[in-house]
Design a protein around this motif. Structure first.
Motif, PDB file in Angstrom:
ATOM      1  N   CYS A   4      30.996  13.837 -44.246  1.00 13.28           N
ATOM      2  CA  CYS A   4      31.132  15.110 -44.961  1.00 13.28           C
ATOM      3  C   CYS A   4      31.276  16.250 -43.950  1.00 13.28           C
ATOM      4  CB  CYS A   4      29.917  15.322 -45.863  1.00 13.28           C
ATOM      5  SG  CYS A   4      29.884  16.952 -46.618  1.00 13.28           S
ATOM      6  N   CYS A   7      28.424  18.816 -44.077  1.00 12.57           N
ATOM      7  CA  CYS A   7      27.190  18.295 -43.462  1.00 12.57           C
ATOM      8  C   CYS A   7      27.276  18.411 -41.944  1.00 12.57           C
ATOM      9  CB  CYS A   7      26.956  16.841 -43.864  1.00 12.57           C
ATOM     10  SG  CYS A   7      26.246  16.641 -45.512  1.00 12.57           S
ATOM     11  N   HIS A  46      22.942  17.692 -48.319  1.00  4.47           N
ATOM     12  CA  HIS A  46      24.119  17.300 -49.089  1.00  4.47           C
ATOM     13  C   HIS A  46      23.829  17.154 -50.587  1.00  4.47           C
ATOM     14  CE1 HIS A  46      28.147  15.549 -49.550  1.00  4.47           C
ATOM     15  NE2 HIS A  46      27.578  14.864 -50.526  1.00  4.47           N
ATOM     16  N   HIS A  92      30.951  18.697 -51.147  1.00 10.62           N
ATOM     17  CA  HIS A  92      29.609  19.158 -50.765  1.00 10.62           C
ATOM     18  C   HIS A  92      29.461  20.516 -51.454  1.00 10.62           C
ATOM     19  CE1 HIS A  92      26.400  19.739 -47.426  1.00 10.62           C
ATOM     20  NE2 HIS A  92      26.367  20.846 -48.149  1.00 10.62           N
TER      21      HIS A  92
HETATM   22 ZN   LIG Z   1      27.741  17.123 -47.165  1.00 12.37          ZN
END
Ligand SMILES: [Zn+2]
Length: 131
Positions: A4, A7, A46, A92
């Motif tokens: 991600c 993230c 997340h 996200h």
């Molecule tokens: Zn994430």
């Protein structure tokens, strides 16, 4: 989450034009801005959707977004800041803020603004940064 991008930004593995940060949230300039100062506010942890966040966190989240929007209103001397919750671009949770965007956004614009880099970007970040 390993794959991600938000993230990775949240833990500092990918650099960003940071506007605001606390223990739970991070705000940074979108690298493909639709208007000058286009900002993304994310929880560092997340969550796939904003709607997946627990109630108490959503309250704190909105307070942070409100703080940033009012900061932009003050430093940019504007009244209108659009907030937008969409979520299909990056999986996200994130909230967009578009300062001074009234009449300026045609979803999806063909030509995006230049990335907030170089001297102009530095000036913008310095003006908007809250940390
Ligand atoms: Zn994430």
């Amino acid at each position: 989450m390993v794959n991600c991008i938000f993230c990775q930004i949240a833990v500092g593995k990918i650099p960003c034009f940071k506007i605001y940060e606390d223990e739970i949230f991070l705000a940074f300039l979108d690298i493909n801005p639709w208007v000058l100062g286009h900002t993304l506010i994310i929880p560092k942890k997340h969550y796939r959707w904003v709607w997946d966040m627990p109630d108490d966190l959503v309250g704190q989240y909105f307070a942070v977004v409100n703080k940033i929007a009012n900061h932009y209103r003050k430093v940019l001397k504007i009244e209108f800041v659009m907030g937008w919750i969409y979520g299909l671009e990056v999986p996200h949770a994130h909230i967009h803020l578009f300062p001074d965007s009234r009449g300026k956004i045609a979803f999806y614009p063909k030509e995006k603004l230049p990335q907030p880099s170089g001297e102009e970007g530095e000036k913008l970040v310095a003006k908007l940064r809250m940390i």
